[in-house]
Every structure is written in structure tokens, then in C-alpha cells.
Design an enzyme around this catalytic site. Sequence first.
Site, mmCIF file in Angstrom:
data_model
loop_
_atom_site.group_PDB
_atom_site.id
_atom_site.type_symbol
_atom_site.label_atom_id
_atom_site.label_comp_id
_atom_site.label_asym_id
_atom_site.label_seq_id
_atom_site.Cartn_x
_atom_site.Cartn_y
_atom_site.Cartn_z
ATOM 1 N N GLY A 31 0.841 -1.188 0.000
ATOM 2 C CA GLY A 31 0.000 0.000 0.000
ATOM 3 C C GLY A 31 0.874 1.235 0.000
ATOM 4 O O GLY A 31 2.045 1.183 0.399
ATOM 5 N N GLN B 74 2.786 9.912 1.581
ATOM 6 C CA GLN B 74 4.083 9.247 1.628
ATOM 7 C C GLN B 74 4.986 9.646 0.468
ATOM 8 O O GLN B 74 6.196 9.468 0.545
ATOM 9 C CB GLN B 74 3.909 7.731 1.643
ATOM 10 C CG GLN B 74 3.302 7.222 2.937
ATOM 11 C CD GLN B 74 3.200 5.720 2.913
ATOM 12 O OE1 GLN B 74 2.240 5.159 2.411
ATOM 13 N NE2 GLN B 74 4.231 5.068 3.447
ATOM 14 N N CYS C 193 6.334 -0.090 7.447
ATOM 15 C CA CYS C 193 5.866 1.094 6.735
ATOM 16 C C CYS C 193 7.000 1.635 5.868
ATOM 17 O O CYS C 193 8.137 1.730 6.331
ATOM 18 C CB CYS C 193 5.418 2.166 7.733
ATOM 19 S SG CYS C 193 4.818 3.679 6.960
ATOM 20 N N LEU C 194 6.676 1.993 4.633
ATOM 21 C CA LEU C 194 7.682 2.545 3.732
ATOM 22 C C LEU C 194 8.203 3.893 4.220
ATOM 23 O O LEU C 194 9.278 4.320 3.810
ATOM 24 C CB LEU C 194 7.115 2.661 2.317
ATOM 25 C CG LEU C 194 6.722 1.334 1.658
ATOM 26 C CD1 LEU C 194 6.063 1.590 0.311
ATOM 27 C CD2 LEU C 194 7.910 0.402 1.531
ATOM 28 N N HIS D 216 -3.968 0.896 7.802
ATOM 29 C CA HIS D 216 -2.634 1.501 7.775
ATOM 30 C C HIS D 216 -2.607 2.691 6.812
ATOM 31 O O HIS D 216 -2.147 3.786 7.177
ATOM 32 C CB HIS D 216 -1.613 0.436 7.353
ATOM 33 C CG HIS D 216 -0.212 0.921 7.309
ATOM 34 N ND1 HIS D 216 0.715 0.563 8.259
ATOM 35 C CD2 HIS D 216 0.438 1.734 6.434
ATOM 36 C CE1 HIS D 216 1.883 1.141 7.966
ATOM 37 N NE2 HIS D 216 1.736 1.848 6.858
ATOM 38 N N GLU D 217 -3.098 2.482 5.597
ATOM 39 C CA GLU D 217 -3.061 3.558 4.598
ATOM 40 C C GLU D 217 -4.003 4.695 4.972
ATOM 41 O O GLU D 217 -3.683 5.868 4.777
ATOM 42 C CB GLU D 217 -3.372 3.012 3.202
ATOM 43 C CG GLU D 217 -2.396 1.962 2.702
ATOM 44 C CD GLU D 217 -0.925 2.350 2.810
ATOM 45 O OE1 GLU D 217 -0.595 3.539 2.671
ATOM 46 O OE2 GLU D 217 -0.097 1.443 3.041
ATOM 47 N N HIS E 142 -2.463 7.171 7.266
ATOM 48 C CA HIS E 142 -1.594 8.154 6.608
ATOM 49 C C HIS E 142 -2.385 9.394 6.192
ATOM 50 O O HIS E 142 -1.868 10.507 6.233
ATOM 51 C CB HIS E 142 -0.918 7.558 5.374
ATOM 52 C CG HIS E 142 0.272 6.710 5.697
ATOM 53 N ND1 HIS E 142 1.396 7.197 6.320
ATOM 54 C CD2 HIS E 142 0.518 5.396 5.453
ATOM 55 C CE1 HIS E 142 2.282 6.233 6.452
ATOM 56 N NE2 HIS E 142 1.776 5.118 5.942
#
Length: 188
Positions: free
Chosen positions: A46, A51, A99-100, A141-142, A145
Site C-alpha cells: 500500500g 508518503q 511502513c515505507l 494503515h493507509e 496516513h
Amino acid sequence: MAVLPICISGEPVLHRPAEPITEFDDNLRTLVNNMFETMDLAPGVGLAAPQVGVGKRLFIWSYEEQDEGPVRGIAINPTLWISPPSIEEVDEETESEGCLSFPGERFPLRRSDRIRLEAYDLDNTPFTLEATGWYARIFQHEYDHLSGLLYTDRLGHPFHRAAVKAGKKNGWGSPGQTWLPGVDTPEG
């Protein structure tokens, strides 16, 4: 298409609520295509617009369900309905997340097992999707953000303390830090 730099914890766009998308145009399509290329190269399951430095309410996902094959999608201006999570102690083996924007680190976090997503696609057409398990975790999670939260902001003791230490060790927490999939190997 182009690979976009991924913002690391401390970049202001990651820590404030994203703005609604109002223009469903070629610029949005280009952003989405670039986000998919970036996510795939990272690799991730994702990626939210903040991000990649864009403070807009948009995220994408790619998750391979056991029975249905690859599932890729786009959620624009989403609303997420979350069932209450279990109150049992978090399982470090099965509930660890990464997480990226906090690359290379993983910590366990309790999430709800069921969600309902209401959003718009690239044609500004509304859709609804329900998910369970890891698929539901991706959406939570997304969606976080888009609210200016990283998963590390939700960690309980002692994992929050470990995340803070990892951030300090990696020199994260200030503006201007990114990594580029396919070029950089983020530390963690």
C-alpha cells in the site's frame, strides 16, 4: 511513469491530515500511475499520497488474496468504518507491521479484523469494499496516513519506545528525508 521519493518519518506532510481531492484529471491519473510504480519497486502492499509528498486523500493497494489472485486498487477521498479490535494482547509474530515511511522496521500493532471502505475511483465513481484480516490491516494503515498518523504513532508500550529509539538511531524525525525505491536502500 516515474518512481517517486518516499518521505520518511518527520516530513511534515506525513504528520498532518490530507486534503480532499477535487480534480479528477490527467494529473491525478499520472500521480496514481507513479504511485503504483513506486509501491511495486519499494516493494509495498500500500502507499498513500502523503508518503510521496502529496497531501491529498488518496491511497493505493496491491494485495494478493489466496483465492482471488492479485487485487490492486485506488481509494480517493475514502471513509473507513472499522469494527472494534480484539482486546487480547498483541501477537508479535502475526501482528507486526512495517511502513515505507519508517523503512526497515517492524513492530506489532493491534488492528481491527474487519473494515468497510467507502471511496471513489479515478472516474469519481463511488464504491464500497469490505475486507478482513491482513487485507483489512492494509486499509487501516493507509487510511491512517491520510489522517497524519504513522503506525508507530499507535504503538503501545514497550513497542512505542522501541520505535522512538529506532527513529533516533536512523536519524529520522526531521523534514527533508526521503528514499528512492530502486536507488536507495533505506536503513532500518
